[in-house]
Design an enzyme around this catalytic site. Structure first.
Site, PDB file in Angstrom:
ATOM      1  N   ARG A 172       0.830  -1.215   0.000  1.00 17.77           N
ATOM      2  CA  ARG A 172       0.000   0.000   0.000  1.00 17.77           C
ATOM      3  C   ARG A 172       0.857   1.256   0.000  1.00 17.77           C
ATOM      4  O   ARG A 172       0.469   2.276  -0.579  1.00 17.77           O
ATOM      5  CB  ARG A 172      -0.943  -0.005   1.198  1.00 17.77           C
ATOM      6  CG  ARG A 172      -2.044  -1.024   1.003  1.00 17.77           C
ATOM      7  CD  ARG A 172      -3.062  -0.956   2.078  1.00 17.77           C
ATOM      8  NE  ARG A 172      -4.247  -1.699   1.676  1.00 17.77           N
ATOM      9  CZ  ARG A 172      -5.034  -2.364   2.512  1.00 17.77           C
ATOM     10  NH1 ARG A 172      -4.761  -2.373   3.801  1.00 17.77           N
ATOM     11  NH2 ARG A 172      -6.084  -2.998   2.071  1.00 17.77           N
ATOM     12  N   LYS A 226     -19.215 -16.485   0.156  1.00 18.88           N
ATOM     13  CA  LYS A 226     -20.671 -16.383   0.297  1.00 18.88           C
ATOM     14  C   LYS A 226     -21.367 -15.579  -0.789  1.00 18.88           C
ATOM     15  O   LYS A 226     -20.856 -14.544  -1.225  1.00 18.88           O
ATOM     16  CB  LYS A 226     -20.990 -15.760   1.663  1.00 18.88           C
ATOM     17  CG  LYS A 226     -20.495 -16.654   2.790  1.00 18.88           C
ATOM     18  CD  LYS A 226     -21.155 -16.364   4.128  1.00 18.88           C
ATOM     19  CE  LYS A 226     -21.335 -14.924   4.448  1.00 18.88           C
ATOM     20  NZ  LYS A 226     -20.848 -14.482   5.731  1.00 18.88           N
ATOM     21  N   GLY A 230      -9.759  -8.625  -1.475  1.00 21.41           N
ATOM     22  CA  GLY A 230      -8.574  -8.925  -0.675  1.00 21.41           C
ATOM     23  C   GLY A 230      -8.024 -10.322  -0.909  1.00 21.41           C
ATOM     24  O   GLY A 230      -6.831 -10.503  -1.164  1.00 21.41           O
ATOM     25  N   GLY A 271     -12.996  -3.684   0.094  1.00 16.78           N
ATOM     26  CA  GLY A 271     -14.381  -3.230   0.223  1.00 16.78           C
ATOM     27  C   GLY A 271     -14.742  -2.184  -0.815  1.00 16.78           C
ATOM     28  O   GLY A 271     -15.836  -2.208  -1.387  1.00 16.78           O
TER      29      GLY A 271
HETATM   30  P1  ADP Z   1     -12.357 -11.646  -1.831  1.00 19.85           P
HETATM   31  O1  ADP Z   1     -11.645 -11.234  -0.569  1.00 19.85           O
HETATM   32  O2  ADP Z   1     -11.427 -11.818  -2.985  1.00 19.85           O
HETATM   33  O3  ADP Z   1     -13.521 -10.752  -2.147  1.00 19.85           O
HETATM   34  P2  ADP Z   1     -13.985 -13.545  -0.411  1.00 19.85           P
HETATM   35  O4  ADP Z   1     -13.587 -12.919   0.869  1.00 19.85           O
HETATM   36  O5  ADP Z   1     -15.369 -13.360  -0.877  1.00 19.85           O
HETATM   37  O6  ADP Z   1     -12.969 -13.109  -1.577  1.00 19.85           O
HETATM   38  O7  ADP Z   1     -13.752 -15.115  -0.336  1.00 19.85           O
HETATM   39  C1  ADP Z   1     -12.526 -15.692  -0.070  1.00 19.85           C
HETATM   40  C2  ADP Z   1     -12.645 -16.881   0.826  1.00 19.85           C
HETATM   41  O8  ADP Z   1     -13.574 -17.808   0.306  1.00 19.85           O
HETATM   42  C3  ADP Z   1     -11.343 -17.598   0.979  1.00 19.85           C
HETATM   43  O9  ADP Z   1     -10.919 -17.524   2.309  1.00 19.85           O
HETATM   44  C4  ADP Z   1     -11.664 -19.032   0.568  1.00 19.85           C
HETATM   45  O10 ADP Z   1     -11.059 -19.999   1.388  1.00 19.85           O
HETATM   46  C5  ADP Z   1     -13.157 -19.083   0.709  1.00 19.85           C
HETATM   47  N1  ADP Z   1     -13.739 -20.141  -0.155  1.00 19.85           N
HETATM   48  C6  ADP Z   1     -13.603 -20.274  -1.467  1.00 19.85           C
HETATM   49  N2  ADP Z   1     -14.224 -21.382  -1.907  1.00 19.85           N
HETATM   50  C7  ADP Z   1     -14.772 -21.975  -0.824  1.00 19.85           C
HETATM   51  C8  ADP Z   1     -15.524 -23.175  -0.627  1.00 19.85           C
HETATM   52  N3  ADP Z   1     -15.836 -23.969  -1.644  1.00 19.85           N
HETATM   53  N4  ADP Z   1     -15.919 -23.469   0.629  1.00 19.85           N
HETATM   54  C9  ADP Z   1     -15.600 -22.649   1.652  1.00 19.85           C
HETATM   55  N5  ADP Z   1     -14.884 -21.521   1.529  1.00 19.85           N
HETATM   56  C10 ADP Z   1     -14.469 -21.177   0.312  1.00 19.85           C
HETATM   57 MG    MG Z   2     -12.164 -11.509   1.519  1.00 17.16          MG
END
Ligand code: ADP
Ligand code: MG
Length: 395
Positions: free
Chosen positions: A37, A198, A351, A374
């Site tokens: 950063r 999710k 992230g 975010g």
């Molecule tokens: P980002 O930070 O890129 O927006 P998210 O925070 O939405 O991504 O999601 C990332 C998390 O989702 C990771 O920690 C990963 O382990 C989890 N994840 C991905 N696929 C699965 C799965 N099939 N079951 C449970 N957790 C999952």
């Molecule tokens: Mg995340």
């Protein structure tokens, strides 16, 4: 972008308050463990230094909740920044009041000062006008370069713009331009890849992207809710039962709009959420009652790769599986490779997605890696970011 940037205004000899995102990870000893950063904000700082501005840097670090807490002091950042800029960066132990005023008054053209954590004052996150006015009073011009906090209307991101002219920094401009152009004027085919844990975190993103993309690929934990909506049994997989109906609607919506919605056709199913759990690759119709899908399978990866390979614009947010565990990282890795080599404009936000791309050493091959978790999500949802909206429009 239709906002004025630091290059559109006179800065020489002026006191310029720059909101940066120095929210860096520190270890127990207070050492910076990742300076990404800080690196990302150097172009704006160096530009101002070269142009002879008197640079006053403000940032938050962590969540001190409006209390002074040495654990969240920006002092180590001042030291690190001195090395990066090869010039001394004095540090003011408060971001307002006499301490800040005095430090600012000794600044010469081309010098850089770092203020203490703005979140040591509860007024920061409350966007308190008196506090914002005091901060603004340190300078004649405000530059917002903190994309990562642009989705929050705080005193140092929005409040200050009511008192002094406000423009964007070079990082902010880059973030908004890359993502804005991709969303508003994409070269087609435009493919979005959405994954992560999710559905509920990303409903807004999916809904907004369905208005814009040619194809939408869904993987990760959230894909389970879509698989369930398609009538498959997902065993013990992460599932949002209350979102199955919504997933059905989104599937229908995509169909009605002629958007290709790509869901996994096979998954890596494990007996536990553990790095060493026994696992096998199965068709989505064959997930066992006692199994959980922790990654997309190889047939899905192949299908996704094919779709990505012809894309001219790709936006990716959310890993395809539990990439933190070696056994369930393959899907994310294959998608990362496909994005890196597709030859189109490629943008990665979020992230964990950014962490995955870095871990897989393909970050340099992406067109743009967003520094805001975010903030980039809210941008992809089509929301107006208050820290951007408050800046001056171009004439
Ligand atoms: P980002 O930070 O890129 O927006 P998210 O925070 O939405 O991504 O999601 C990332 C998390 O989702 C990771 O920690 C990963 O382990 C989890 N994840 C991905 N696929 C699965 C799965 N099939 N079951 C449970 N957790 C999952
Ligand atoms: Mg995340």
């Amino acid at each position: 972008m239709n906002k004025k940037s630091v290059k559109d205004v006179e800065v020489r000899g002026k006191r310029v308050l720059v909101r940066v995102d120095f929210n860096v990870p520190l270890n127990e000893q207070g050492q910076i463990t990742n300076d990404k950063r800080i690196q990302a904000s150097l172009p704006t700082i160096l530009y101002l230094v070269r142009e002879g501005a008197r640079v006053i840097l403000a940032s938050h670090l962590g969540r001190p909740k409006g209390q002074v807490n040495p654990k969240y002091s920006l002092a180590p950042v001042a030291e690190h920044l001195s090395e990066q800029l090869a010039q001394a960066v004095p540090f003011a132990k408060d971001c307002i009041g006499d301490v800040a005023m005095e430090a600012v008054s000794t600044l010469q053209d081309g010098e850089v000062l770092l203020l203490e954590n703005v979140r040591f004052h509860a007024e920061e996150e409350k966007n308190d006008p008196a506090f914002a006015k005091e901060l603004a009073g340190l300078a004649e011009l405000f530059v917002n370069d903190a994309f990562g906090t642009a989705h929050r209307a705080h005193a140092s991101t929005e409040g200050v713009t009511h008192y002094i002219p406000a423009v964007c920094g070079l990082l902010m401009q880059k973030e908004v331009d890359f993502m804005g152009n991709a969303l508003e004027r994409p070269e087609r085919p435009f493919v979005a890849i959405i994954g992560g844990a999710k559905v509920s975190d990303k409903i807004g993103v999916i809904e907004n992207l369905l208005e814009k993309v040619d194809a939408l690929i869904i993987g990760g934990g959230m894909a389970n809710t879509f698989l369930k909506a398609q009538g498959f049994n997902v065993g013990k997989s992460l599932l949002e039962e209350e979102k199955v109906e919504l997933a059905k609607q989104l599937i229908e919506k995509a169909k009605a709009k002629g958007i290709e919605l790509e869901l996994p056709i096979d998954v890596v199913a494990a007996l536990a959420f553990q790095a060493d759990a026994p696992h096998r690759t199965v068709k989505v119709s064959e997930i066992g009652e006692d199994e959980m899908a922790l990654d997309i399978g190889s047939a899905s990866a192949e299908k996704f790769e094919a779709r990505i390979s012809t894309a001219k614009t790709v936006i990716w947010n959310g890993p395809m599986g539990v990439f933190e565990m070696e056994a369930f990282a393959k899907g994310t890795e294959r998608v990362a490779q496909a994005v890196a080599t597709c030859g189109g404009i490629t943008i990665v936000g979020g992230g964990d997605s950014v962490a995955a791309v870095e871990k897989m050493k393909v970050a340099d091959r992406m067109t743009h890696i967003s520094t805001g978790g975010g903030a980039s999500l809210e941008f992809l949802e089509g929301k107006v970011l208050p820290g951007v909206a408050a800046l001056q429009d171009k004439e």
